[in-house]
Write a protein that holds these residues in place. Structure first.
Motif, PDB file in Angstrom:
ATOM      1  N   ARG A  12       0.960  -1.228   0.106  1.00  0.00           N
ATOM      2  CA  ARG A  12       0.001  -0.025   0.163  1.00  0.00           C
ATOM      3  C   ARG A  12       0.816   1.016  -0.052  1.00  0.00           C
ATOM      4  O   ARG A  12       0.532   2.367  -0.805  1.00  0.00           O
ATOM      5  N   THR A 119     -10.421   1.327   0.499  1.00  0.00           N
ATOM      6  CA  THR A 119      -9.739   1.470  -0.564  1.00  0.00           C
ATOM      7  C   THR A 119     -10.223   0.513  -1.817  1.00  0.00           C
ATOM      8  O   THR A 119     -11.009  -0.408  -1.560  1.00  0.00           O
ATOM      9  N   TYR A 121      -9.030  -1.530  -5.126  1.00  0.00           N
ATOM     10  CA  TYR A 121      -7.646  -1.902  -5.688  1.00  0.00           C
ATOM     11  C   TYR A 121      -8.128  -2.585  -7.142  1.00  0.00           C
ATOM     12  O   TYR A 121      -9.083  -3.247  -7.062  1.00  0.00           O
ATOM     13  N   TYR A 128      -3.601   0.717  -6.987  1.00  0.00           N
ATOM     14  CA  TYR A 128      -4.744   1.065  -6.399  1.00  0.00           C
ATOM     15  C   TYR A 128      -5.670   2.176  -7.121  1.00  0.00           C
ATOM     16  O   TYR A 128      -4.926   3.054  -8.018  1.00  0.00           O
ATOM     17  N   LYS A 131      -6.958   5.089  -2.470  1.00  0.00           N
ATOM     18  CA  LYS A 131      -6.608   4.744  -1.111  1.00  0.00           C
ATOM     19  C   LYS A 131      -6.558   5.839  -0.054  1.00  0.00           C
ATOM     20  O   LYS A 131      -6.085   5.601   1.045  1.00  0.00           O
ATOM     21  N   LEU A 235      -5.935  -7.513   1.209  1.00  0.00           N
ATOM     22  CA  LEU A 235      -7.117  -7.167   0.612  1.00  0.00           C
ATOM     23  C   LEU A 235      -8.133  -8.275   0.729  1.00  0.00           C
ATOM     24  O   LEU A 235      -9.533  -8.062   0.440  1.00  0.00           O
ATOM     25  N   ALA A 241     -11.702  -3.236   1.864  1.00  0.00           N
ATOM     26  CA  ALA A 241     -11.095  -3.244   0.646  1.00  0.00           C
ATOM     27  C   ALA A 241     -11.966  -3.749  -0.468  1.00  0.00           C
ATOM     28  O   ALA A 241     -12.481  -5.010  -0.283  1.00  0.00           O
TER      29      ALA A 241
END
Length: 270
Positions: A12, A119, A121, A128, A131, A235, A241
């Motif tokens: 990240r 976040t 992804y 990403y 985020k 994740l 996420a």
């Protein structure tokens, strides 16, 4: 970047990201504490030490915000100028999607609806899509402006005739202040001192909001560890996420028809 051992663990924050954030946080705290000592005369250290620490933290904060962080942002994506600008706009500029997420967060705070993914992804690109908390994208602009204002006002508070490469920067700043200060019944220097103090209070407010964003949801305190130490994010935690999956490939209707005809023909032969 995904981990080889666990494909759900991604990077990240890079080492440079974590370094920049740590220096930024430390410098900001030092500046706030020593600044109030200088202004209010708190009795926990000498004026000389407070001023020395203040002047050490200033270049650290400016170097991180004006050199290291921009480098981290624009080196995070491959491609030319357009790709880097697009990356900056998607990740750091408040847009319509951020407004929707912020609305959902506010509704969740009042017990209506679910807290949106912290976040997002993109599994296709391996990067990403976002985020940052939507509110942070607003605070980034305000903080950047406040850092510029507090740096400019701090120059004349430090030294009225401060110059750089022979340019009388301090005198220019004071002249600019003379255009505004009379409206507040202040001299230019008094105006800049008041402005400097006002920006300090803003940074205290921002610090509370910045940390408070995570405190609203104690389960995401793991992001403190991520940005200061590990840099990694799991994740697999679907509560915070969201993963954008690659779209399945569909064959054209003609190919599907041709394929099914061949299978039917082969079946008849058998």
């Amino acid at each position: 970047m995904k981990s080889k051992d666990n494909p759900m663990i991604v990077e990240r924050y890079t080492v440079l990201d974590r370094t920049a954030h740590t220096i930024h946080a430390a410098a900001m705290l030092v500046l706030i504490i020593t600044g109030f000592k200088i202004y209010a005369g708190w009795d926990f250290m000498s004026f000389h030490n407070a001023r020395a620490l203040h002047m050490i933290a200033v270049p650290a904060l400016l170097a991180v915000n004006w050199i290291l962080i921009p480098y981290n942002i624009f080196s995070a994506t491959e491609g030319g100028v357009q790709e880097k600008i697009a990356h900056f706009m998607d990740h750091y500029v408040f847009g319509p999607e951020d407004a929707k997420r912020l609305k959902a967060i506010i509704l969740n705070f009042f017990g209506k609806g679910e807290y949106p993914a912290f976040t997002i992804y993109d599994e296709v690109s391996g990067h990403y899509k976002t985020k940052l908390h939507p509110l942070m994208k607003i605070l980034i602009v305000l903080e950047g402006t406040a850092i510029f204002v507090i740096a400019v006002s701090g120059i004349v508070i430090y030294r009225l005739d401060w110059a750089l490469l022979g340019l009388p920067i301090g005198s220019w700043i004071l002249l600019a202040g003379d255009l505004v200060a009379p409206a507040f019944n202040m001299s230019s220097l008094q105006f800049y001192r008041a402005l400097h103090l006002l920006m300090t209070y803003f940074f205290v407010f921002e610090l509370v909001v910045h940390v408070g964003i995570l405190e609203f949801n104690p389960h995401v305190w793991k992001y403190h560890k991520t940005i200061f130490w590990s840099g990694k994010e799991d994740l697999s935690d679907s509560r915070y996420a969201e993963i954008v999956k690659p779209k399945p490939k569909h064959l054209p209707d003609s190919e599907l028809w041709h394929d099914s005809s061949e299978k039917s023909h082969e079946a008849l032969k058998e």
